[in-house]
Design an enzyme around this catalytic site. Structure first.
Site, PDB file in Angstrom:
ATOM      1  N   SER A 139      -4.872   4.636  -3.807  1.00 51.22           N
ATOM      2  CA  SER A 139      -5.270   6.156  -3.913  1.00 51.22           C
ATOM      3  C   SER A 139      -6.500   5.836  -4.860  1.00 51.22           C
ATOM      4  CB  SER A 139      -4.099   6.689  -5.040  1.00 51.22           C
ATOM      5  OG  SER A 139      -4.453   7.811  -5.510  1.00 51.22           O
ATOM      6  N   TYR A 152       1.924   6.475 -12.046  1.00 50.54           N
ATOM      7  CA  TYR A 152       1.268   6.475 -10.969  1.00 50.54           C
ATOM      8  C   TYR A 152      -0.214   5.478 -10.905  1.00 50.54           C
ATOM      9  CZ  TYR A 152      -0.196   8.284  -6.188  1.00 50.54           C
ATOM     10  OH  TYR A 152      -0.616   8.196  -4.881  1.00 50.54           O
TER      11      TYR A 152
HETATM   12  P1  NAD Z   1       5.350  10.969   1.906  1.00 50.00           P
HETATM   13  O1  NAD Z   1       6.239  11.235   0.687  1.00 50.00           O
HETATM   14  O2  NAD Z   1       5.130  11.684   2.909  1.00 50.00           O
HETATM   15  O3  NAD Z   1       5.713   9.614   2.404  1.00 50.00           O
HETATM   16  C1  NAD Z   1       6.346   8.596   1.438  1.00 50.00           C
HETATM   17  C2  NAD Z   1       7.228   7.594   2.457  1.00 50.00           C
HETATM   18  O4  NAD Z   1       7.798   6.541   1.445  1.00 50.00           O
HETATM   19  C3  NAD Z   1       8.645   8.370   3.086  1.00 50.00           C
HETATM   20  O5  NAD Z   1       8.560   7.869   4.562  1.00 50.00           O
HETATM   21  C4  NAD Z   1       9.681   8.036   2.239  1.00 50.00           C
HETATM   22  O6  NAD Z   1      10.890   7.958   2.966  1.00 50.00           O
HETATM   23  C5  NAD Z   1       9.368   6.728   1.795  1.00 50.00           C
HETATM   24  N1  NAD Z   1       9.869   6.177   0.597  1.00 50.00           N
HETATM   25  C6  NAD Z   1       9.839   6.693  -0.556  1.00 50.00           C
HETATM   26  N2  NAD Z   1      10.750   6.237  -1.379  1.00 50.00           N
HETATM   27  C7  NAD Z   1      11.033   5.067  -0.659  1.00 50.00           C
HETATM   28  C8  NAD Z   1      11.864   3.797  -1.164  1.00 50.00           C
HETATM   29  N3  NAD Z   1      12.404   3.714  -2.205  1.00 50.00           N
HETATM   30  N4  NAD Z   1      12.015   2.802  -0.078  1.00 50.00           N
HETATM   31  C9  NAD Z   1      11.478   2.874   0.937  1.00 50.00           C
HETATM   32  N5  NAD Z   1      10.809   4.021   1.377  1.00 50.00           N
HETATM   33  C10 NAD Z   1      10.551   4.949   0.616  1.00 50.00           C
HETATM   34  O7  NAD Z   1       4.040  10.553   1.042  1.00 50.00           O
HETATM   35  P2  NAD Z   1       2.617  10.274   1.374  1.00 50.00           P
HETATM   36  O8  NAD Z   1       1.576  11.400   0.910  1.00 50.00           O
HETATM   37  O9  NAD Z   1       2.448   9.971   2.908  1.00 50.00           O
HETATM   38  O10 NAD Z   1       2.043   8.931   0.794  1.00 50.00           O
HETATM   39  C11 NAD Z   1       2.088   7.708   1.273  1.00 50.00           C
HETATM   40  C12 NAD Z   1       1.285   6.576   0.310  1.00 50.00           C
HETATM   41  O11 NAD Z   1       0.090   7.376   0.056  1.00 50.00           O
HETATM   42  C13 NAD Z   1       1.916   6.755  -1.033  1.00 50.00           C
HETATM   43  O12 NAD Z   1       1.710   5.303  -1.690  1.00 50.00           O
HETATM   44  C14 NAD Z   1       1.003   7.482  -1.838  1.00 50.00           C
HETATM   45  O13 NAD Z   1       0.773   7.192  -3.401  1.00 50.00           O
HETATM   46  C15 NAD Z   1      -0.302   7.380  -1.200  1.00 50.00           C
HETATM   47  N6  NAD Z   1      -1.288   8.297  -1.503  1.00 50.00           N
HETATM   48  C16 NAD Z   1      -1.087   9.554  -0.951  1.00 50.00           C
HETATM   49  C17 NAD Z   1      -1.999  10.670  -1.339  1.00 50.00           C
HETATM   50  C18 NAD Z   1      -1.883  12.050  -0.718  1.00 50.00           C
HETATM   51  O14 NAD Z   1      -2.795  12.816  -0.910  1.00 50.00           O
HETATM   52  N7  NAD Z   1      -0.886  12.501   0.073  1.00 50.00           N
HETATM   53  C19 NAD Z   1      -3.351  10.216  -1.705  1.00 50.00           C
HETATM   54  C20 NAD Z   1      -3.343   8.859  -2.039  1.00 50.00           C
HETATM   55  C21 NAD Z   1      -2.445   8.130  -1.883  1.00 50.00           C
END
Ligand code: NAD
Length: 257
Positions: A139, A152
């Site tokens: 991130s 985080y």
């Molecule tokens: P999201 O909530 O849409 O997806 C998260 C996924 O992780 C889901 O499939 C969920 O089921 C799974 N998950 C959660 N806990 C779990 C566990 N204990 N075991 C197995 N699976 C688990 O989130 P996203 O926004 O797609 O984020 C995905 C990654 O990208 C994360 O690491 C997040 O920190 C990172 N990220 C997101 C953003 C953003 O703006 N959305 C920005 C930077 C980084």
């Protein structure tokens, strides 16, 4: 480029960025393993739909990324792991003194320790296959801090550190380890926040995006899930063979500040 014959495991891939990256890899011909901890009929349907759409093998495997044994079993049980995308992640927002210790533990386990366990299980399989790509979805918060996101920010900085170590340990091998550091990505979760934020601040949805949600993102535009999928595909290409131990921002300029 074709990823035909390669197996990609994407943790936390039933929604958002993980699903987008899995789709992009499948579109290049990779067989994919989708994962979450829910094991619902919809999870298995998602895998079946990917297999149908792209003519690849796609499986859903339940594994809780907060549990070390589940992490290692997910990778080892897949039989092959040419591409590992460490994506699973959760968030909690609170001041340090109010931050629930169990939320700290869960975020460190899912966002940081799972990357260690899955990578440890994957590297011997990549060495055996003679090729490998580890892509950590970190991130902008792996490179910069914001208040109220202590676990985080600590976890994502840890992922950036681990990426450097794993990249150095594999530097002489045909394996690369990199982190993608997105700014705000337009996932359904973020989309749903736009009308609420506009109401809360008494401003238009456009203003809510520009002034509140994307306050730190100079481009004033979201990263798209598809852009991150394309970045992951590029990191799997031969052209990216010398890109390793790197943490690559996709953040509209955020971390230049
Ligand atoms: P999201 O909530 O849409 O997806 C998260 C996924 O992780 C889901 O499939 C969920 O089921 C799974 N998950 C959660 N806990 C779990 C566990 N204990 N075991 C197995 N699976 C688990 O989130 P996203 O926004 O797609 O984020 C995905 C990654 O990208 C994360 O690491 C997040 O920190 C990172 N990220 C997101 C953003 C953003 O703006 N959305 C920005 C930077 C980084």
């Amino acid at each position: 480029m074709s990823l035909k014959g390669k197996t990609a495991i994407v943790t936390g891939s039933t929604s958002g960025i993980g699903l987008g990256v899995a789709r992009a890899l499948a579109a290049e011909g990779a067989d994919v393993v989708l994962n979450s901890f829910t094991d619902s009929a919809e999870d298995h349907d998602l895998a079946a739909a990917l297999a149908d759409e792209f003519g690849v093998t796609a499986r859903y495997v339940r594994a809780d990324m907060s549990k070390p044994d589940d992490c290692r079993a997910l990778v080892a049980g897949a039989g092959a792991c040419d591409i590992l995308v460490n994506n699973a992640g959760i968030q909690h927002v609170a001041a340090i003194e109010d931050f629930p210790p169990e939320k700290w533990d869960a975020i460190i386990a899912i966002n940081l320790s799972s990357v260690f366990h899955c990578t440890a299980a994957a590297l011997p399989m990549m060495r055996k296959a003679g090729w490998g790509r580890v892509i950590n979805i970190a991130s902008a918060h792996g490179l910069r801090a914001s208040p109220y996101k202590v676990a985080y920010v600590a976890a994502k900085h840890g992922v950036v550190g681990m990426t450097k170590v794993a990249g150095l340990e594999t530097a002489k091998e045909p394996i690369t380890v990199n982190a993608i550091c997105p700014g705000y990505v337009l996932t359904p979760l973020v989309e749903a926040q736009i009308p609420d934020t506009a109401r809360e601040y008494g401003i238009s949805e456009d203003a809510a995006i520009e002034q509140v949600i994307l306050a730190k993102q100079p481009s004033k535009d979201f990263v798209r899930v598809e852009d991150l999928g394309a970045m992951a595909v590029f990191l799997c290409s031969d052209a990216a063979a010398q890109i390793t131990a790197a943490s690559l921002p996709a953040d509209g300029g955020w971390t230049a500040q």
